[in-house]
Motif scaffolding. Structure first.
Motif, PDB file in Angstrom:
ATOM      1  N   LEU A 275     -90.344  12.077 -10.338  1.00  0.00           N
ATOM      2  CA  LEU A 275     -90.551  13.055 -11.409  1.00  0.00           C
ATOM      3  C   LEU A 275     -91.950  13.663 -11.340  1.00  0.00           C
ATOM      4  N   ASP A 276     -92.927  12.867 -10.951  1.00  0.00           N
ATOM      5  CA  ASP A 276     -94.284  13.400 -10.773  1.00  0.00           C
ATOM      6  C   ASP A 276     -94.311  14.445  -9.655  1.00  0.00           C
ATOM      7  N   ALA A 277     -93.573  14.178  -8.574  1.00  0.00           N
ATOM      8  CA  ALA A 277     -93.504  15.152  -7.473  1.00  0.00           C
ATOM      9  C   ALA A 277     -92.858  16.448  -7.946  1.00  0.00           C
ATOM     10  N   MET A 278     -91.829  16.332  -8.760  1.00  0.00           N
ATOM     11  CA  MET A 278     -91.199  17.531  -9.325  1.00  0.00           C
ATOM     12  C   MET A 278     -92.197  18.320 -10.171  1.00  0.00           C
ATOM     13  N   ALA A 279     -92.956  17.608 -10.984  1.00  0.00           N
ATOM     14  CA  ALA A 279     -93.910  18.281 -11.868  1.00  0.00           C
ATOM     15  C   ALA A 279     -95.019  18.961 -11.077  1.00  0.00           C
ATOM     16  N   ARG A 280     -95.507  18.297 -10.020  1.00  0.00           N
ATOM     17  CA  ARG A 280     -96.590  18.875  -9.209  1.00  0.00           C
ATOM     18  C   ARG A 280     -96.194  20.210  -8.598  1.00  0.00           C
ATOM     19  N   HIS A 281     -94.935  20.319  -8.213  1.00  0.00           N
ATOM     20  CA  HIS A 281     -94.493  21.504  -7.467  1.00  0.00           C
ATOM     21  C   HIS A 281     -93.570  22.408  -8.274  1.00  0.00           C
ATOM     22  N   GLY A 282     -93.341  22.084  -9.539  1.00  0.00           N
ATOM     23  CA  GLY A 282     -92.454  22.912 -10.356  1.00  0.00           C
ATOM     24  C   GLY A 282     -91.040  22.948  -9.815  1.00  0.00           C
ATOM     25  N   ALA A 283     -90.510  21.794  -9.448  1.00  0.00           N
ATOM     26  CA  ALA A 283     -89.200  21.735  -8.794  1.00  0.00           C
ATOM     27  C   ALA A 283     -88.069  22.113  -9.748  1.00  0.00           C
ATOM     28  N   ASP A 284     -87.042  22.759  -9.179  1.00  0.00           N
ATOM     29  CA  ASP A 284     -85.868  23.182  -9.952  1.00  0.00           C
ATOM     30  C   ASP A 284     -84.818  22.090 -10.033  1.00  0.00           C
ATOM     31  N   GLN A 285     -84.794  21.211  -9.023  1.00  0.00           N
ATOM     32  CA  GLN A 285     -83.700  20.250  -8.969  1.00  0.00           C
ATOM     33  C   GLN A 285     -84.132  19.010  -8.188  1.00  0.00           C
ATOM     34  N   LEU A 286     -83.587  17.861  -8.590  1.00  0.00           N
ATOM     35  CA  LEU A 286     -83.796  16.599  -7.884  1.00  0.00           C
ATOM     36  C   LEU A 286     -82.468  16.185  -7.274  1.00  0.00           C
ATOM     37  N   ILE A 287     -82.448  16.007  -5.960  1.00  0.00           N
ATOM     38  CA  ILE A 287     -81.231  15.614  -5.244  1.00  0.00           C
ATOM     39  C   ILE A 287     -81.348  14.126  -4.928  1.00  0.00           C
ATOM     40  N   ALA A 288     -80.507  13.301  -5.552  1.00  0.00           N
ATOM     41  CA  ALA A 288     -80.639  11.854  -5.425  1.00  0.00           C
ATOM     42  C   ALA A 288     -79.392  11.231  -4.812  1.00  0.00           C
ATOM     43  N   GLU A 289     -79.576  10.426  -3.772  1.00  0.00           N
ATOM     44  CA  GLU A 289     -78.459   9.690  -3.187  1.00  0.00           C
ATOM     45  C   GLU A 289     -78.097   8.527  -4.106  1.00  0.00           C
ATOM     46  N   ILE A 304     -86.729   8.231 -18.378  1.00  0.00           N
ATOM     47  CA  ILE A 304     -88.092   8.766 -18.414  1.00  0.00           C
ATOM     48  C   ILE A 304     -88.082  10.226 -18.847  1.00  0.00           C
ATOM     49  N   ASP A 305     -87.138  11.002 -18.299  1.00  0.00           N
ATOM     50  CA  ASP A 305     -87.024  12.418 -18.649  1.00  0.00           C
ATOM     51  C   ASP A 305     -85.555  12.734 -18.893  1.00  0.00           C
ATOM     52  N   PRO A 306     -85.124  12.755 -20.156  1.00  0.00           N
ATOM     53  CA  PRO A 306     -83.696  12.977 -20.453  1.00  0.00           C
ATOM     54  C   PRO A 306     -83.163  14.314 -19.954  1.00  0.00           C
ATOM     55  N   LEU A 307     -84.054  15.284 -19.725  1.00  0.00           N
ATOM     56  CA  LEU A 307     -83.598  16.620 -19.332  1.00  0.00           C
ATOM     57  C   LEU A 307     -83.762  16.901 -17.841  1.00  0.00           C
ATOM     58  N   VAL A 308     -84.063  15.882 -17.058  1.00  0.00           N
ATOM     59  CA  VAL A 308     -84.297  16.118 -15.628  1.00  0.00           C
ATOM     60  C   VAL A 308     -83.038  16.700 -14.977  1.00  0.00           C
ATOM     61  N   PRO A 309     -83.175  17.809 -14.213  1.00  0.00           N
ATOM     62  CA  PRO A 309     -82.013  18.395 -13.530  1.00  0.00           C
ATOM     63  C   PRO A 309     -81.713  17.638 -12.236  1.00  0.00           C
ATOM     64  N   VAL A 310     -80.965  16.563 -12.360  1.00  0.00           N
ATOM     65  CA  VAL A 310     -80.677  15.713 -11.205  1.00  0.00           C
ATOM     66  C   VAL A 310     -79.253  15.949 -10.715  1.00  0.00           C
ATOM     67  N   LYS A 311     -79.117  16.065  -9.395  1.00  0.00           N
ATOM     68  CA  LYS A 311     -77.808  16.192  -8.767  1.00  0.00           C
ATOM     69  C   LYS A 311     -77.563  14.946  -7.941  1.00  0.00           C
ATOM     70  N   ALA A 312     -76.547  14.185  -8.299  1.00  0.00           N
ATOM     71  CA  ALA A 312     -76.207  12.971  -7.561  1.00  0.00           C
ATOM     72  C   ALA A 312     -75.368  13.330  -6.339  1.00  0.00           C
ATOM     73  N   VAL A 313     -75.734  12.795  -5.181  1.00  0.00           N
ATOM     74  CA  VAL A 313     -74.980  13.038  -3.947  1.00  0.00           C
ATOM     75  C   VAL A 313     -74.584  11.696  -3.358  1.00  0.00           C
ATOM     76  N   ARG A 314     -73.429  11.672  -2.752  1.00  0.00           N
ATOM     77  CA  ARG A 314     -72.913  10.433  -2.172  1.00  0.00           C
ATOM     78  C   ARG A 314     -72.654  10.662  -0.686  1.00  0.00           C
ATOM     79  N   ALA A 315     -73.179   9.780   0.135  1.00  0.00           N
ATOM     80  CA  ALA A 315     -73.046   9.936   1.582  1.00  0.00           C
ATOM     81  C   ALA A 315     -71.648   9.529   2.027  1.00  0.00           C
ATOM     82  N   ALA A 316     -70.911  10.494   2.571  1.00  0.00           N
ATOM     83  CA  ALA A 316     -69.573  10.207   3.090  1.00  0.00           C
ATOM     84  C   ALA A 316     -69.604  10.028   4.602  1.00  0.00           C
ATOM     85  N   ARG A 317     -70.729  10.443   5.210  1.00  0.00           N
ATOM     86  CA  ARG A 317     -70.872  10.321   6.666  1.00  0.00           C
ATOM     87  C   ARG A 317     -72.120   9.505   6.970  1.00  0.00           C
TER      88      ARG A 317
END
Length: 391
Positions: A275-289, A304-317
């Motif tokens: 989240l600190d990295a997102m804040a430093r760079h003004g990130a639009d989205q967090l992509i989390a495995e 920590i941040d209820p409004l964080v724009p997180v996209k969950a991704v699941r590795a199929a390969r």
């Protein structure tokens, strides 16, 4: 050839002195015309000549040469002359002639082949022209060619060989962090490392993508490969920040801004780091495995941040299958690296078509792959997908 701080510069300066100076200050030495070649003129002046281990610092007052700034040269009391030459200007070596040369940090010269070739033609004075190369090794074609020659004598030294003149805290920090890693073998032990066989990201490819700055961009994404367990022996948590430029999807390029990966004792620590990295760079989205952590990953982040724009991704390969399209982006010249990404680039060099050849898991590369998939590969796939019409 040696590690960082191993004493390479001092060795080069003392060798030049030994060749140029005679028994007394005014006596001639074995060499009289010297080429001092560094990556830039500033590097020659600030490191090779005026640096803490440079020629001036090593020379007694009665033998110290005079620096002529306008002519970029040193003149010794006995008449010997050394010219400062930039490795960015190979053509500057057409015309001058020398009986001695010192080439510093050759492994990072951008035009190494051309400069080295021109230097060989210029070393034509005296009965036995010689040259010394002082460098931290890298898998660079010019350096490997020099080492393969019968006329080359190799001396090596690790960083710790010069420990009497280095800060103890520096040695402890770099050895704790890099000992046993590929980067440590290169930068601390002074070993020349080849690309891992079948690597998806060869050294020459990584070298070609480095740049000093990023242009205007439209989106910032942070890739996250979390370490689900929380203890001192947990895997590294990969956190990589990338940006995407404006323009049509087919022309999008990405700049990797930061590798903020950490070894976190608890999930809360890596979540805060992301989240600190997102804040430093003004990130639009967090992509989390979420393959291992499932809903826990998003839950920890939202605590920590209820409004964080997180996209969950699941590795199929597998990791290699996911990394191959990203490697293709690099081959197409669509990805650039800002400075400070050495640890990430070290992992990339160990990603091969047969799997990861480094120690542990490629967590930094996983975070990079997720970020670039979300930033470029998936939007491009949607853009290419043909529209379905209802008839």
């Amino acid at each position: 050839m040696g590690g960082r701080g191993a004493g390479k510069t001092r060795a080069g300066a003392e060798w030049v002195r030994a060749m140029v100076e005679g028994d007394r200050p005014a006596d001639a030495g074995r060499a009289r015309r010297v080429a001092l070649v560094g990556e830039t003129h500033d590097q020659v002046r600030e490191v090779m000549i005026f640096g803490d281990s440079g020629i001036m610092a090593c020379t007694p007052p009665d033998r110290r040469p005079r620096w002529e700034a306008t002519r970029r040269r040193l003149v010794w009391p006995n008449g010997a002359v050394a010219h400062a030459i930039s490795a960015h200007e190979p053509e500057a070596l057409r015309g001058p002639q020398f009986d001695l040369a010192w080439a510093d940090e050759l492994a990072k010269w951008k035009k190494a082949d051309a400069v080295w070739d021109m230097l060989q033609f210029a070393l034509r004075l005296g009965p036995h022209p010689q040259q010394i190369v002082t460098t931290t090794p890298r898998a660079q074609a010019t350096l490997k060619s020099i080492l393969a020659r019968d006329s080359t004598v190799l001396t090596q030294a690790p960083t710790r060989a010069n420990r009497a003149w280095l800060a103890q805290s520096f040695l402890e920090e770099v050895e704790n962090r890099y000992a046993g890693t590929r980067l440590g073998r290169q930068e601390l032990d002074g070993q020349l490392l080849e690309d891992a066989e079948g690597t998806l990201f060869p050294e020459r490819l990584i070298d070609s993508v480095r740049t000093a700055s990023a242009p205007a961009f439209s989106r910032v994404v942070v890739g996250l490969d979390p370490a689900v367990t929380g203890h001192a022996g947990s895997d590294l948590c990969g956190i990589v920040v990338g940006v995407v430029t404006d323009g049509p999807v087919r022309d999008w390029g990405a700049w990797v801004l930061e590798d903020a990966s950490i070894r976190a004792p608890s999930p809360t620590d890596w979540a805060r780091a992301a989240l600190d990295a997102m804040a430093r760079h003004g990130a639009d989205q967090l992509i989390a495995e979420v393959n291992q952590g499932g809903d826990l990953v998003a839950s920890v982040l939202r605590q920590i941040d209820p409004l964080v724009p997180v996209k969950a991704v699941r590795a199929a390969r597998g990791k290699v299958a996911r990394a191959e399209p990203v490697a293709a982006l690099y081959e197409q010249g669509r990805v650039r690296h800002l400075p400070g990404l050495g640890a990430l680039e070290e992992e990339m060099a160990q990603m091969t078509a047969q799997g990861f050849r480094g120690m542990g898991s490629p967590d930094r590369v996983d975070a990079l792959v997720w970020a670039l998939h979300a930033a470029i590969i998936e939007p491009a796939a949607r853009w290419r997908r043909p529209a379905i019409r209802a008839l």
